[in-house]
Motif scaffolding. Sequence first.
Motif, PDB file in Angstrom:
ATOM      1  N   THR A  58     -71.653 -39.886  17.381  1.00 51.07           N
ATOM      2  CA  THR A  58     -72.265 -40.465  18.581  1.00 51.07           C
ATOM      3  C   THR A  58     -72.056 -39.614  19.832  1.00 51.07           C
ATOM      4  O   THR A  58     -72.997 -39.388  20.605  1.00 51.07           O
ATOM      5  CB  THR A  58     -71.717 -41.885  18.816  1.00 51.07           C
ATOM      6  N   LYS A 105     -79.307 -52.522  16.467  1.00 50.33           N
ATOM      7  CA  LYS A 105     -79.142 -52.799  15.037  1.00 50.33           C
ATOM      8  C   LYS A 105     -78.291 -54.046  14.785  1.00 50.33           C
ATOM      9  O   LYS A 105     -78.483 -54.745  13.798  1.00 50.33           O
ATOM     10  CB  LYS A 105     -78.503 -51.582  14.342  1.00 50.33           C
ATOM     11  N   ASN A 106     -77.314 -54.312  15.671  1.00 53.62           N
ATOM     12  CA  ASN A 106     -76.457 -55.481  15.463  1.00 53.62           C
ATOM     13  C   ASN A 106     -76.722 -56.544  16.528  1.00 53.62           C
ATOM     14  O   ASN A 106     -75.806 -57.201  17.026  1.00 53.62           O
ATOM     15  CB  ASN A 106     -74.980 -55.073  15.444  1.00 53.62           C
ATOM     16  N   ARG A 161     -69.092 -54.172  20.609  1.00 51.79           N
ATOM     17  CA  ARG A 161     -69.542 -53.036  19.819  1.00 51.79           C
ATOM     18  C   ARG A 161     -71.068 -53.079  19.727  1.00 51.79           C
ATOM     19  O   ARG A 161     -71.661 -54.116  19.403  1.00 51.79           O
ATOM     20  CB  ARG A 161     -68.930 -53.082  18.420  1.00 51.79           C
ATOM     21  N   LYS A 162     -71.702 -51.960  20.021  1.00 49.05           N
ATOM     22  CA  LYS A 162     -73.162 -51.882  19.963  1.00 49.05           C
ATOM     23  C   LYS A 162     -73.571 -50.772  18.990  1.00 49.05           C
ATOM     24  O   LYS A 162     -73.081 -49.645  19.089  1.00 49.05           O
ATOM     25  CB  LYS A 162     -73.749 -51.586  21.345  1.00 49.05           C
ATOM     26  N   GLU A 163     -74.466 -51.106  18.088  1.00 49.50           N
ATOM     27  CA  GLU A 163     -75.067 -50.126  17.200  1.00 49.50           C
ATOM     28  C   GLU A 163     -76.550 -50.028  17.540  1.00 49.50           C
ATOM     29  O   GLU A 163     -77.285 -51.015  17.459  1.00 49.50           O
ATOM     30  CB  GLU A 163     -74.888 -50.535  15.740  1.00 49.50           C
ATOM     31  N   ASP A 196     -80.293 -47.784  17.248  1.00 48.78           N
ATOM     32  CA  ASP A 196     -81.087 -46.823  16.487  1.00 48.78           C
ATOM     33  C   ASP A 196     -82.034 -46.144  17.469  1.00 48.78           C
ATOM     34  O   ASP A 196     -83.105 -46.670  17.786  1.00 48.78           O
ATOM     35  CB  ASP A 196     -81.863 -47.536  15.373  1.00 48.78           C
ATOM     36  N   VAL A 232     -78.792 -43.247  14.727  1.00 46.92           N
ATOM     37  CA  VAL A 232     -77.783 -44.276  14.990  1.00 46.92           C
ATOM     38  C   VAL A 232     -76.763 -43.811  16.031  1.00 46.92           C
ATOM     39  O   VAL A 232     -76.258 -42.682  15.972  1.00 46.92           O
ATOM     40  CB  VAL A 232     -77.062 -44.658  13.685  1.00 46.92           C
ATOM     41  N   CYS A 236     -73.182 -45.430  17.897  1.00 50.19           N
ATOM     42  CA  CYS A 236     -72.173 -46.493  17.875  1.00 50.19           C
ATOM     43  C   CYS A 236     -71.377 -46.441  19.173  1.00 50.19           C
ATOM     44  O   CYS A 236     -70.678 -45.458  19.443  1.00 50.19           O
ATOM     45  CB  CYS A 236     -71.251 -46.334  16.669  1.00 50.19           C
ATOM     46  N   GLU A 280     -69.058 -48.624  22.367  1.00 46.60           N
ATOM     47  CA  GLU A 280     -68.224 -49.756  22.771  1.00 46.60           C
ATOM     48  C   GLU A 280     -68.482 -50.017  24.239  1.00 46.60           C
ATOM     49  O   GLU A 280     -68.234 -49.167  25.086  1.00 46.60           O
ATOM     50  CB  GLU A 280     -66.746 -49.435  22.538  1.00 46.60           C
ATOM     51  N   GLU A 314     -67.961 -42.607  15.211  1.00 48.93           N
ATOM     52  CA  GLU A 314     -68.867 -42.879  14.104  1.00 48.93           C
ATOM     53  C   GLU A 314     -70.235 -42.271  14.408  1.00 48.93           C
ATOM     54  O   GLU A 314     -70.636 -42.172  15.577  1.00 48.93           O
ATOM     55  CB  GLU A 314     -69.029 -44.391  13.889  1.00 48.93           C
ATOM     56  N   ALA A 315     -70.927 -41.856  13.359  1.00 45.64           N
ATOM     57  CA  ALA A 315     -72.313 -41.397  13.452  1.00 45.64           C
ATOM     58  C   ALA A 315     -72.479 -40.216  14.402  1.00 45.64           C
ATOM     59  O   ALA A 315     -73.582 -39.987  14.912  1.00 45.64           O
ATOM     60  CB  ALA A 315     -73.225 -42.550  13.874  1.00 45.64           C
TER      61      ALA A 315
END
Length: 291
Positions: free
Chosen positions: A269, A174-175, A230-232, A234, A240, A242, A244, A266-267
Amino acid sequence: MSQGTLKSRRRHELREFLMSRRARVTPAEAGLPDGGARRRTPGLRREEVAVLAGVGASWYQWLEQGREISVSPQVLDSVGRVLRLSNAERRHLYLLAGLNPPEREVAPEKQHMCDGLRRLIDAWMPYPAHIMDRYYNGVMYNEAAATVLGMRPGKRWNCLIDFFTDPMYRARAKNWEENAGTVVAQFRAVCSASPDDEGFQAVLAEAKASSPEFGELWERRDIEDAGQIRKELDHPLVGVLCLESSVMQMPVRPDLSIVLHTPLDEANTAAKLEWLASPEGRRGAMYPVAG
């Protein structure tokens, strides 16, 4: 602590280090007669080290005494060869003599560490982990890296080139645009440390040929040391994620990098990664989902 005190301490350590290394090398190992019972000095004498290294006896004595003398890498290498120094010991000698140390090398007895590294990344489950060589070629990965990052058998795998060209990873990241510049800047930092290495040049040429995006970012000439990204993602099964990504190295294997992915708060994960590694998650992964 004053500079004079630091220099005095370094000279003392240089003297003690050289004496200890000299004492452990026998005349027979150096190709000299042992002198029989008349020999009182354990290991080699200073004069013998000087002759075998091709330097003056007085110069070597001054080196071992830590005096202010001119020291070159070539001479230190000759001394290191006579004293049978390992790469780590040779680097230590350079530092004590006030010179920039040579690059780390893989000691022959450390070549076969892959079993231990396999245990390391498998123990990181259910989180993704993989190992790459200095050219970013994949060496091994755990099951979570296959499930989350799309690493798979039967495919030539290079972390730099796949970042730009693997459609599965591109679809999940995503990023991607945010991280692309950092990935290229970190690869430039690694390349710059070995500008004449043909292995880096081959990867660089392939990356430029296979990805105009890489070529554009490369021309920016940004440079950055490896660290955390940082990796996001999908993921098609859990949504999602999240993470590191942390790049680490072991000094005894400077040719390898260990890349560990840690879930961020987050999310949900961590729970999603645990589910993907569960029997139910593995069954779900058996049926490919687009993306």
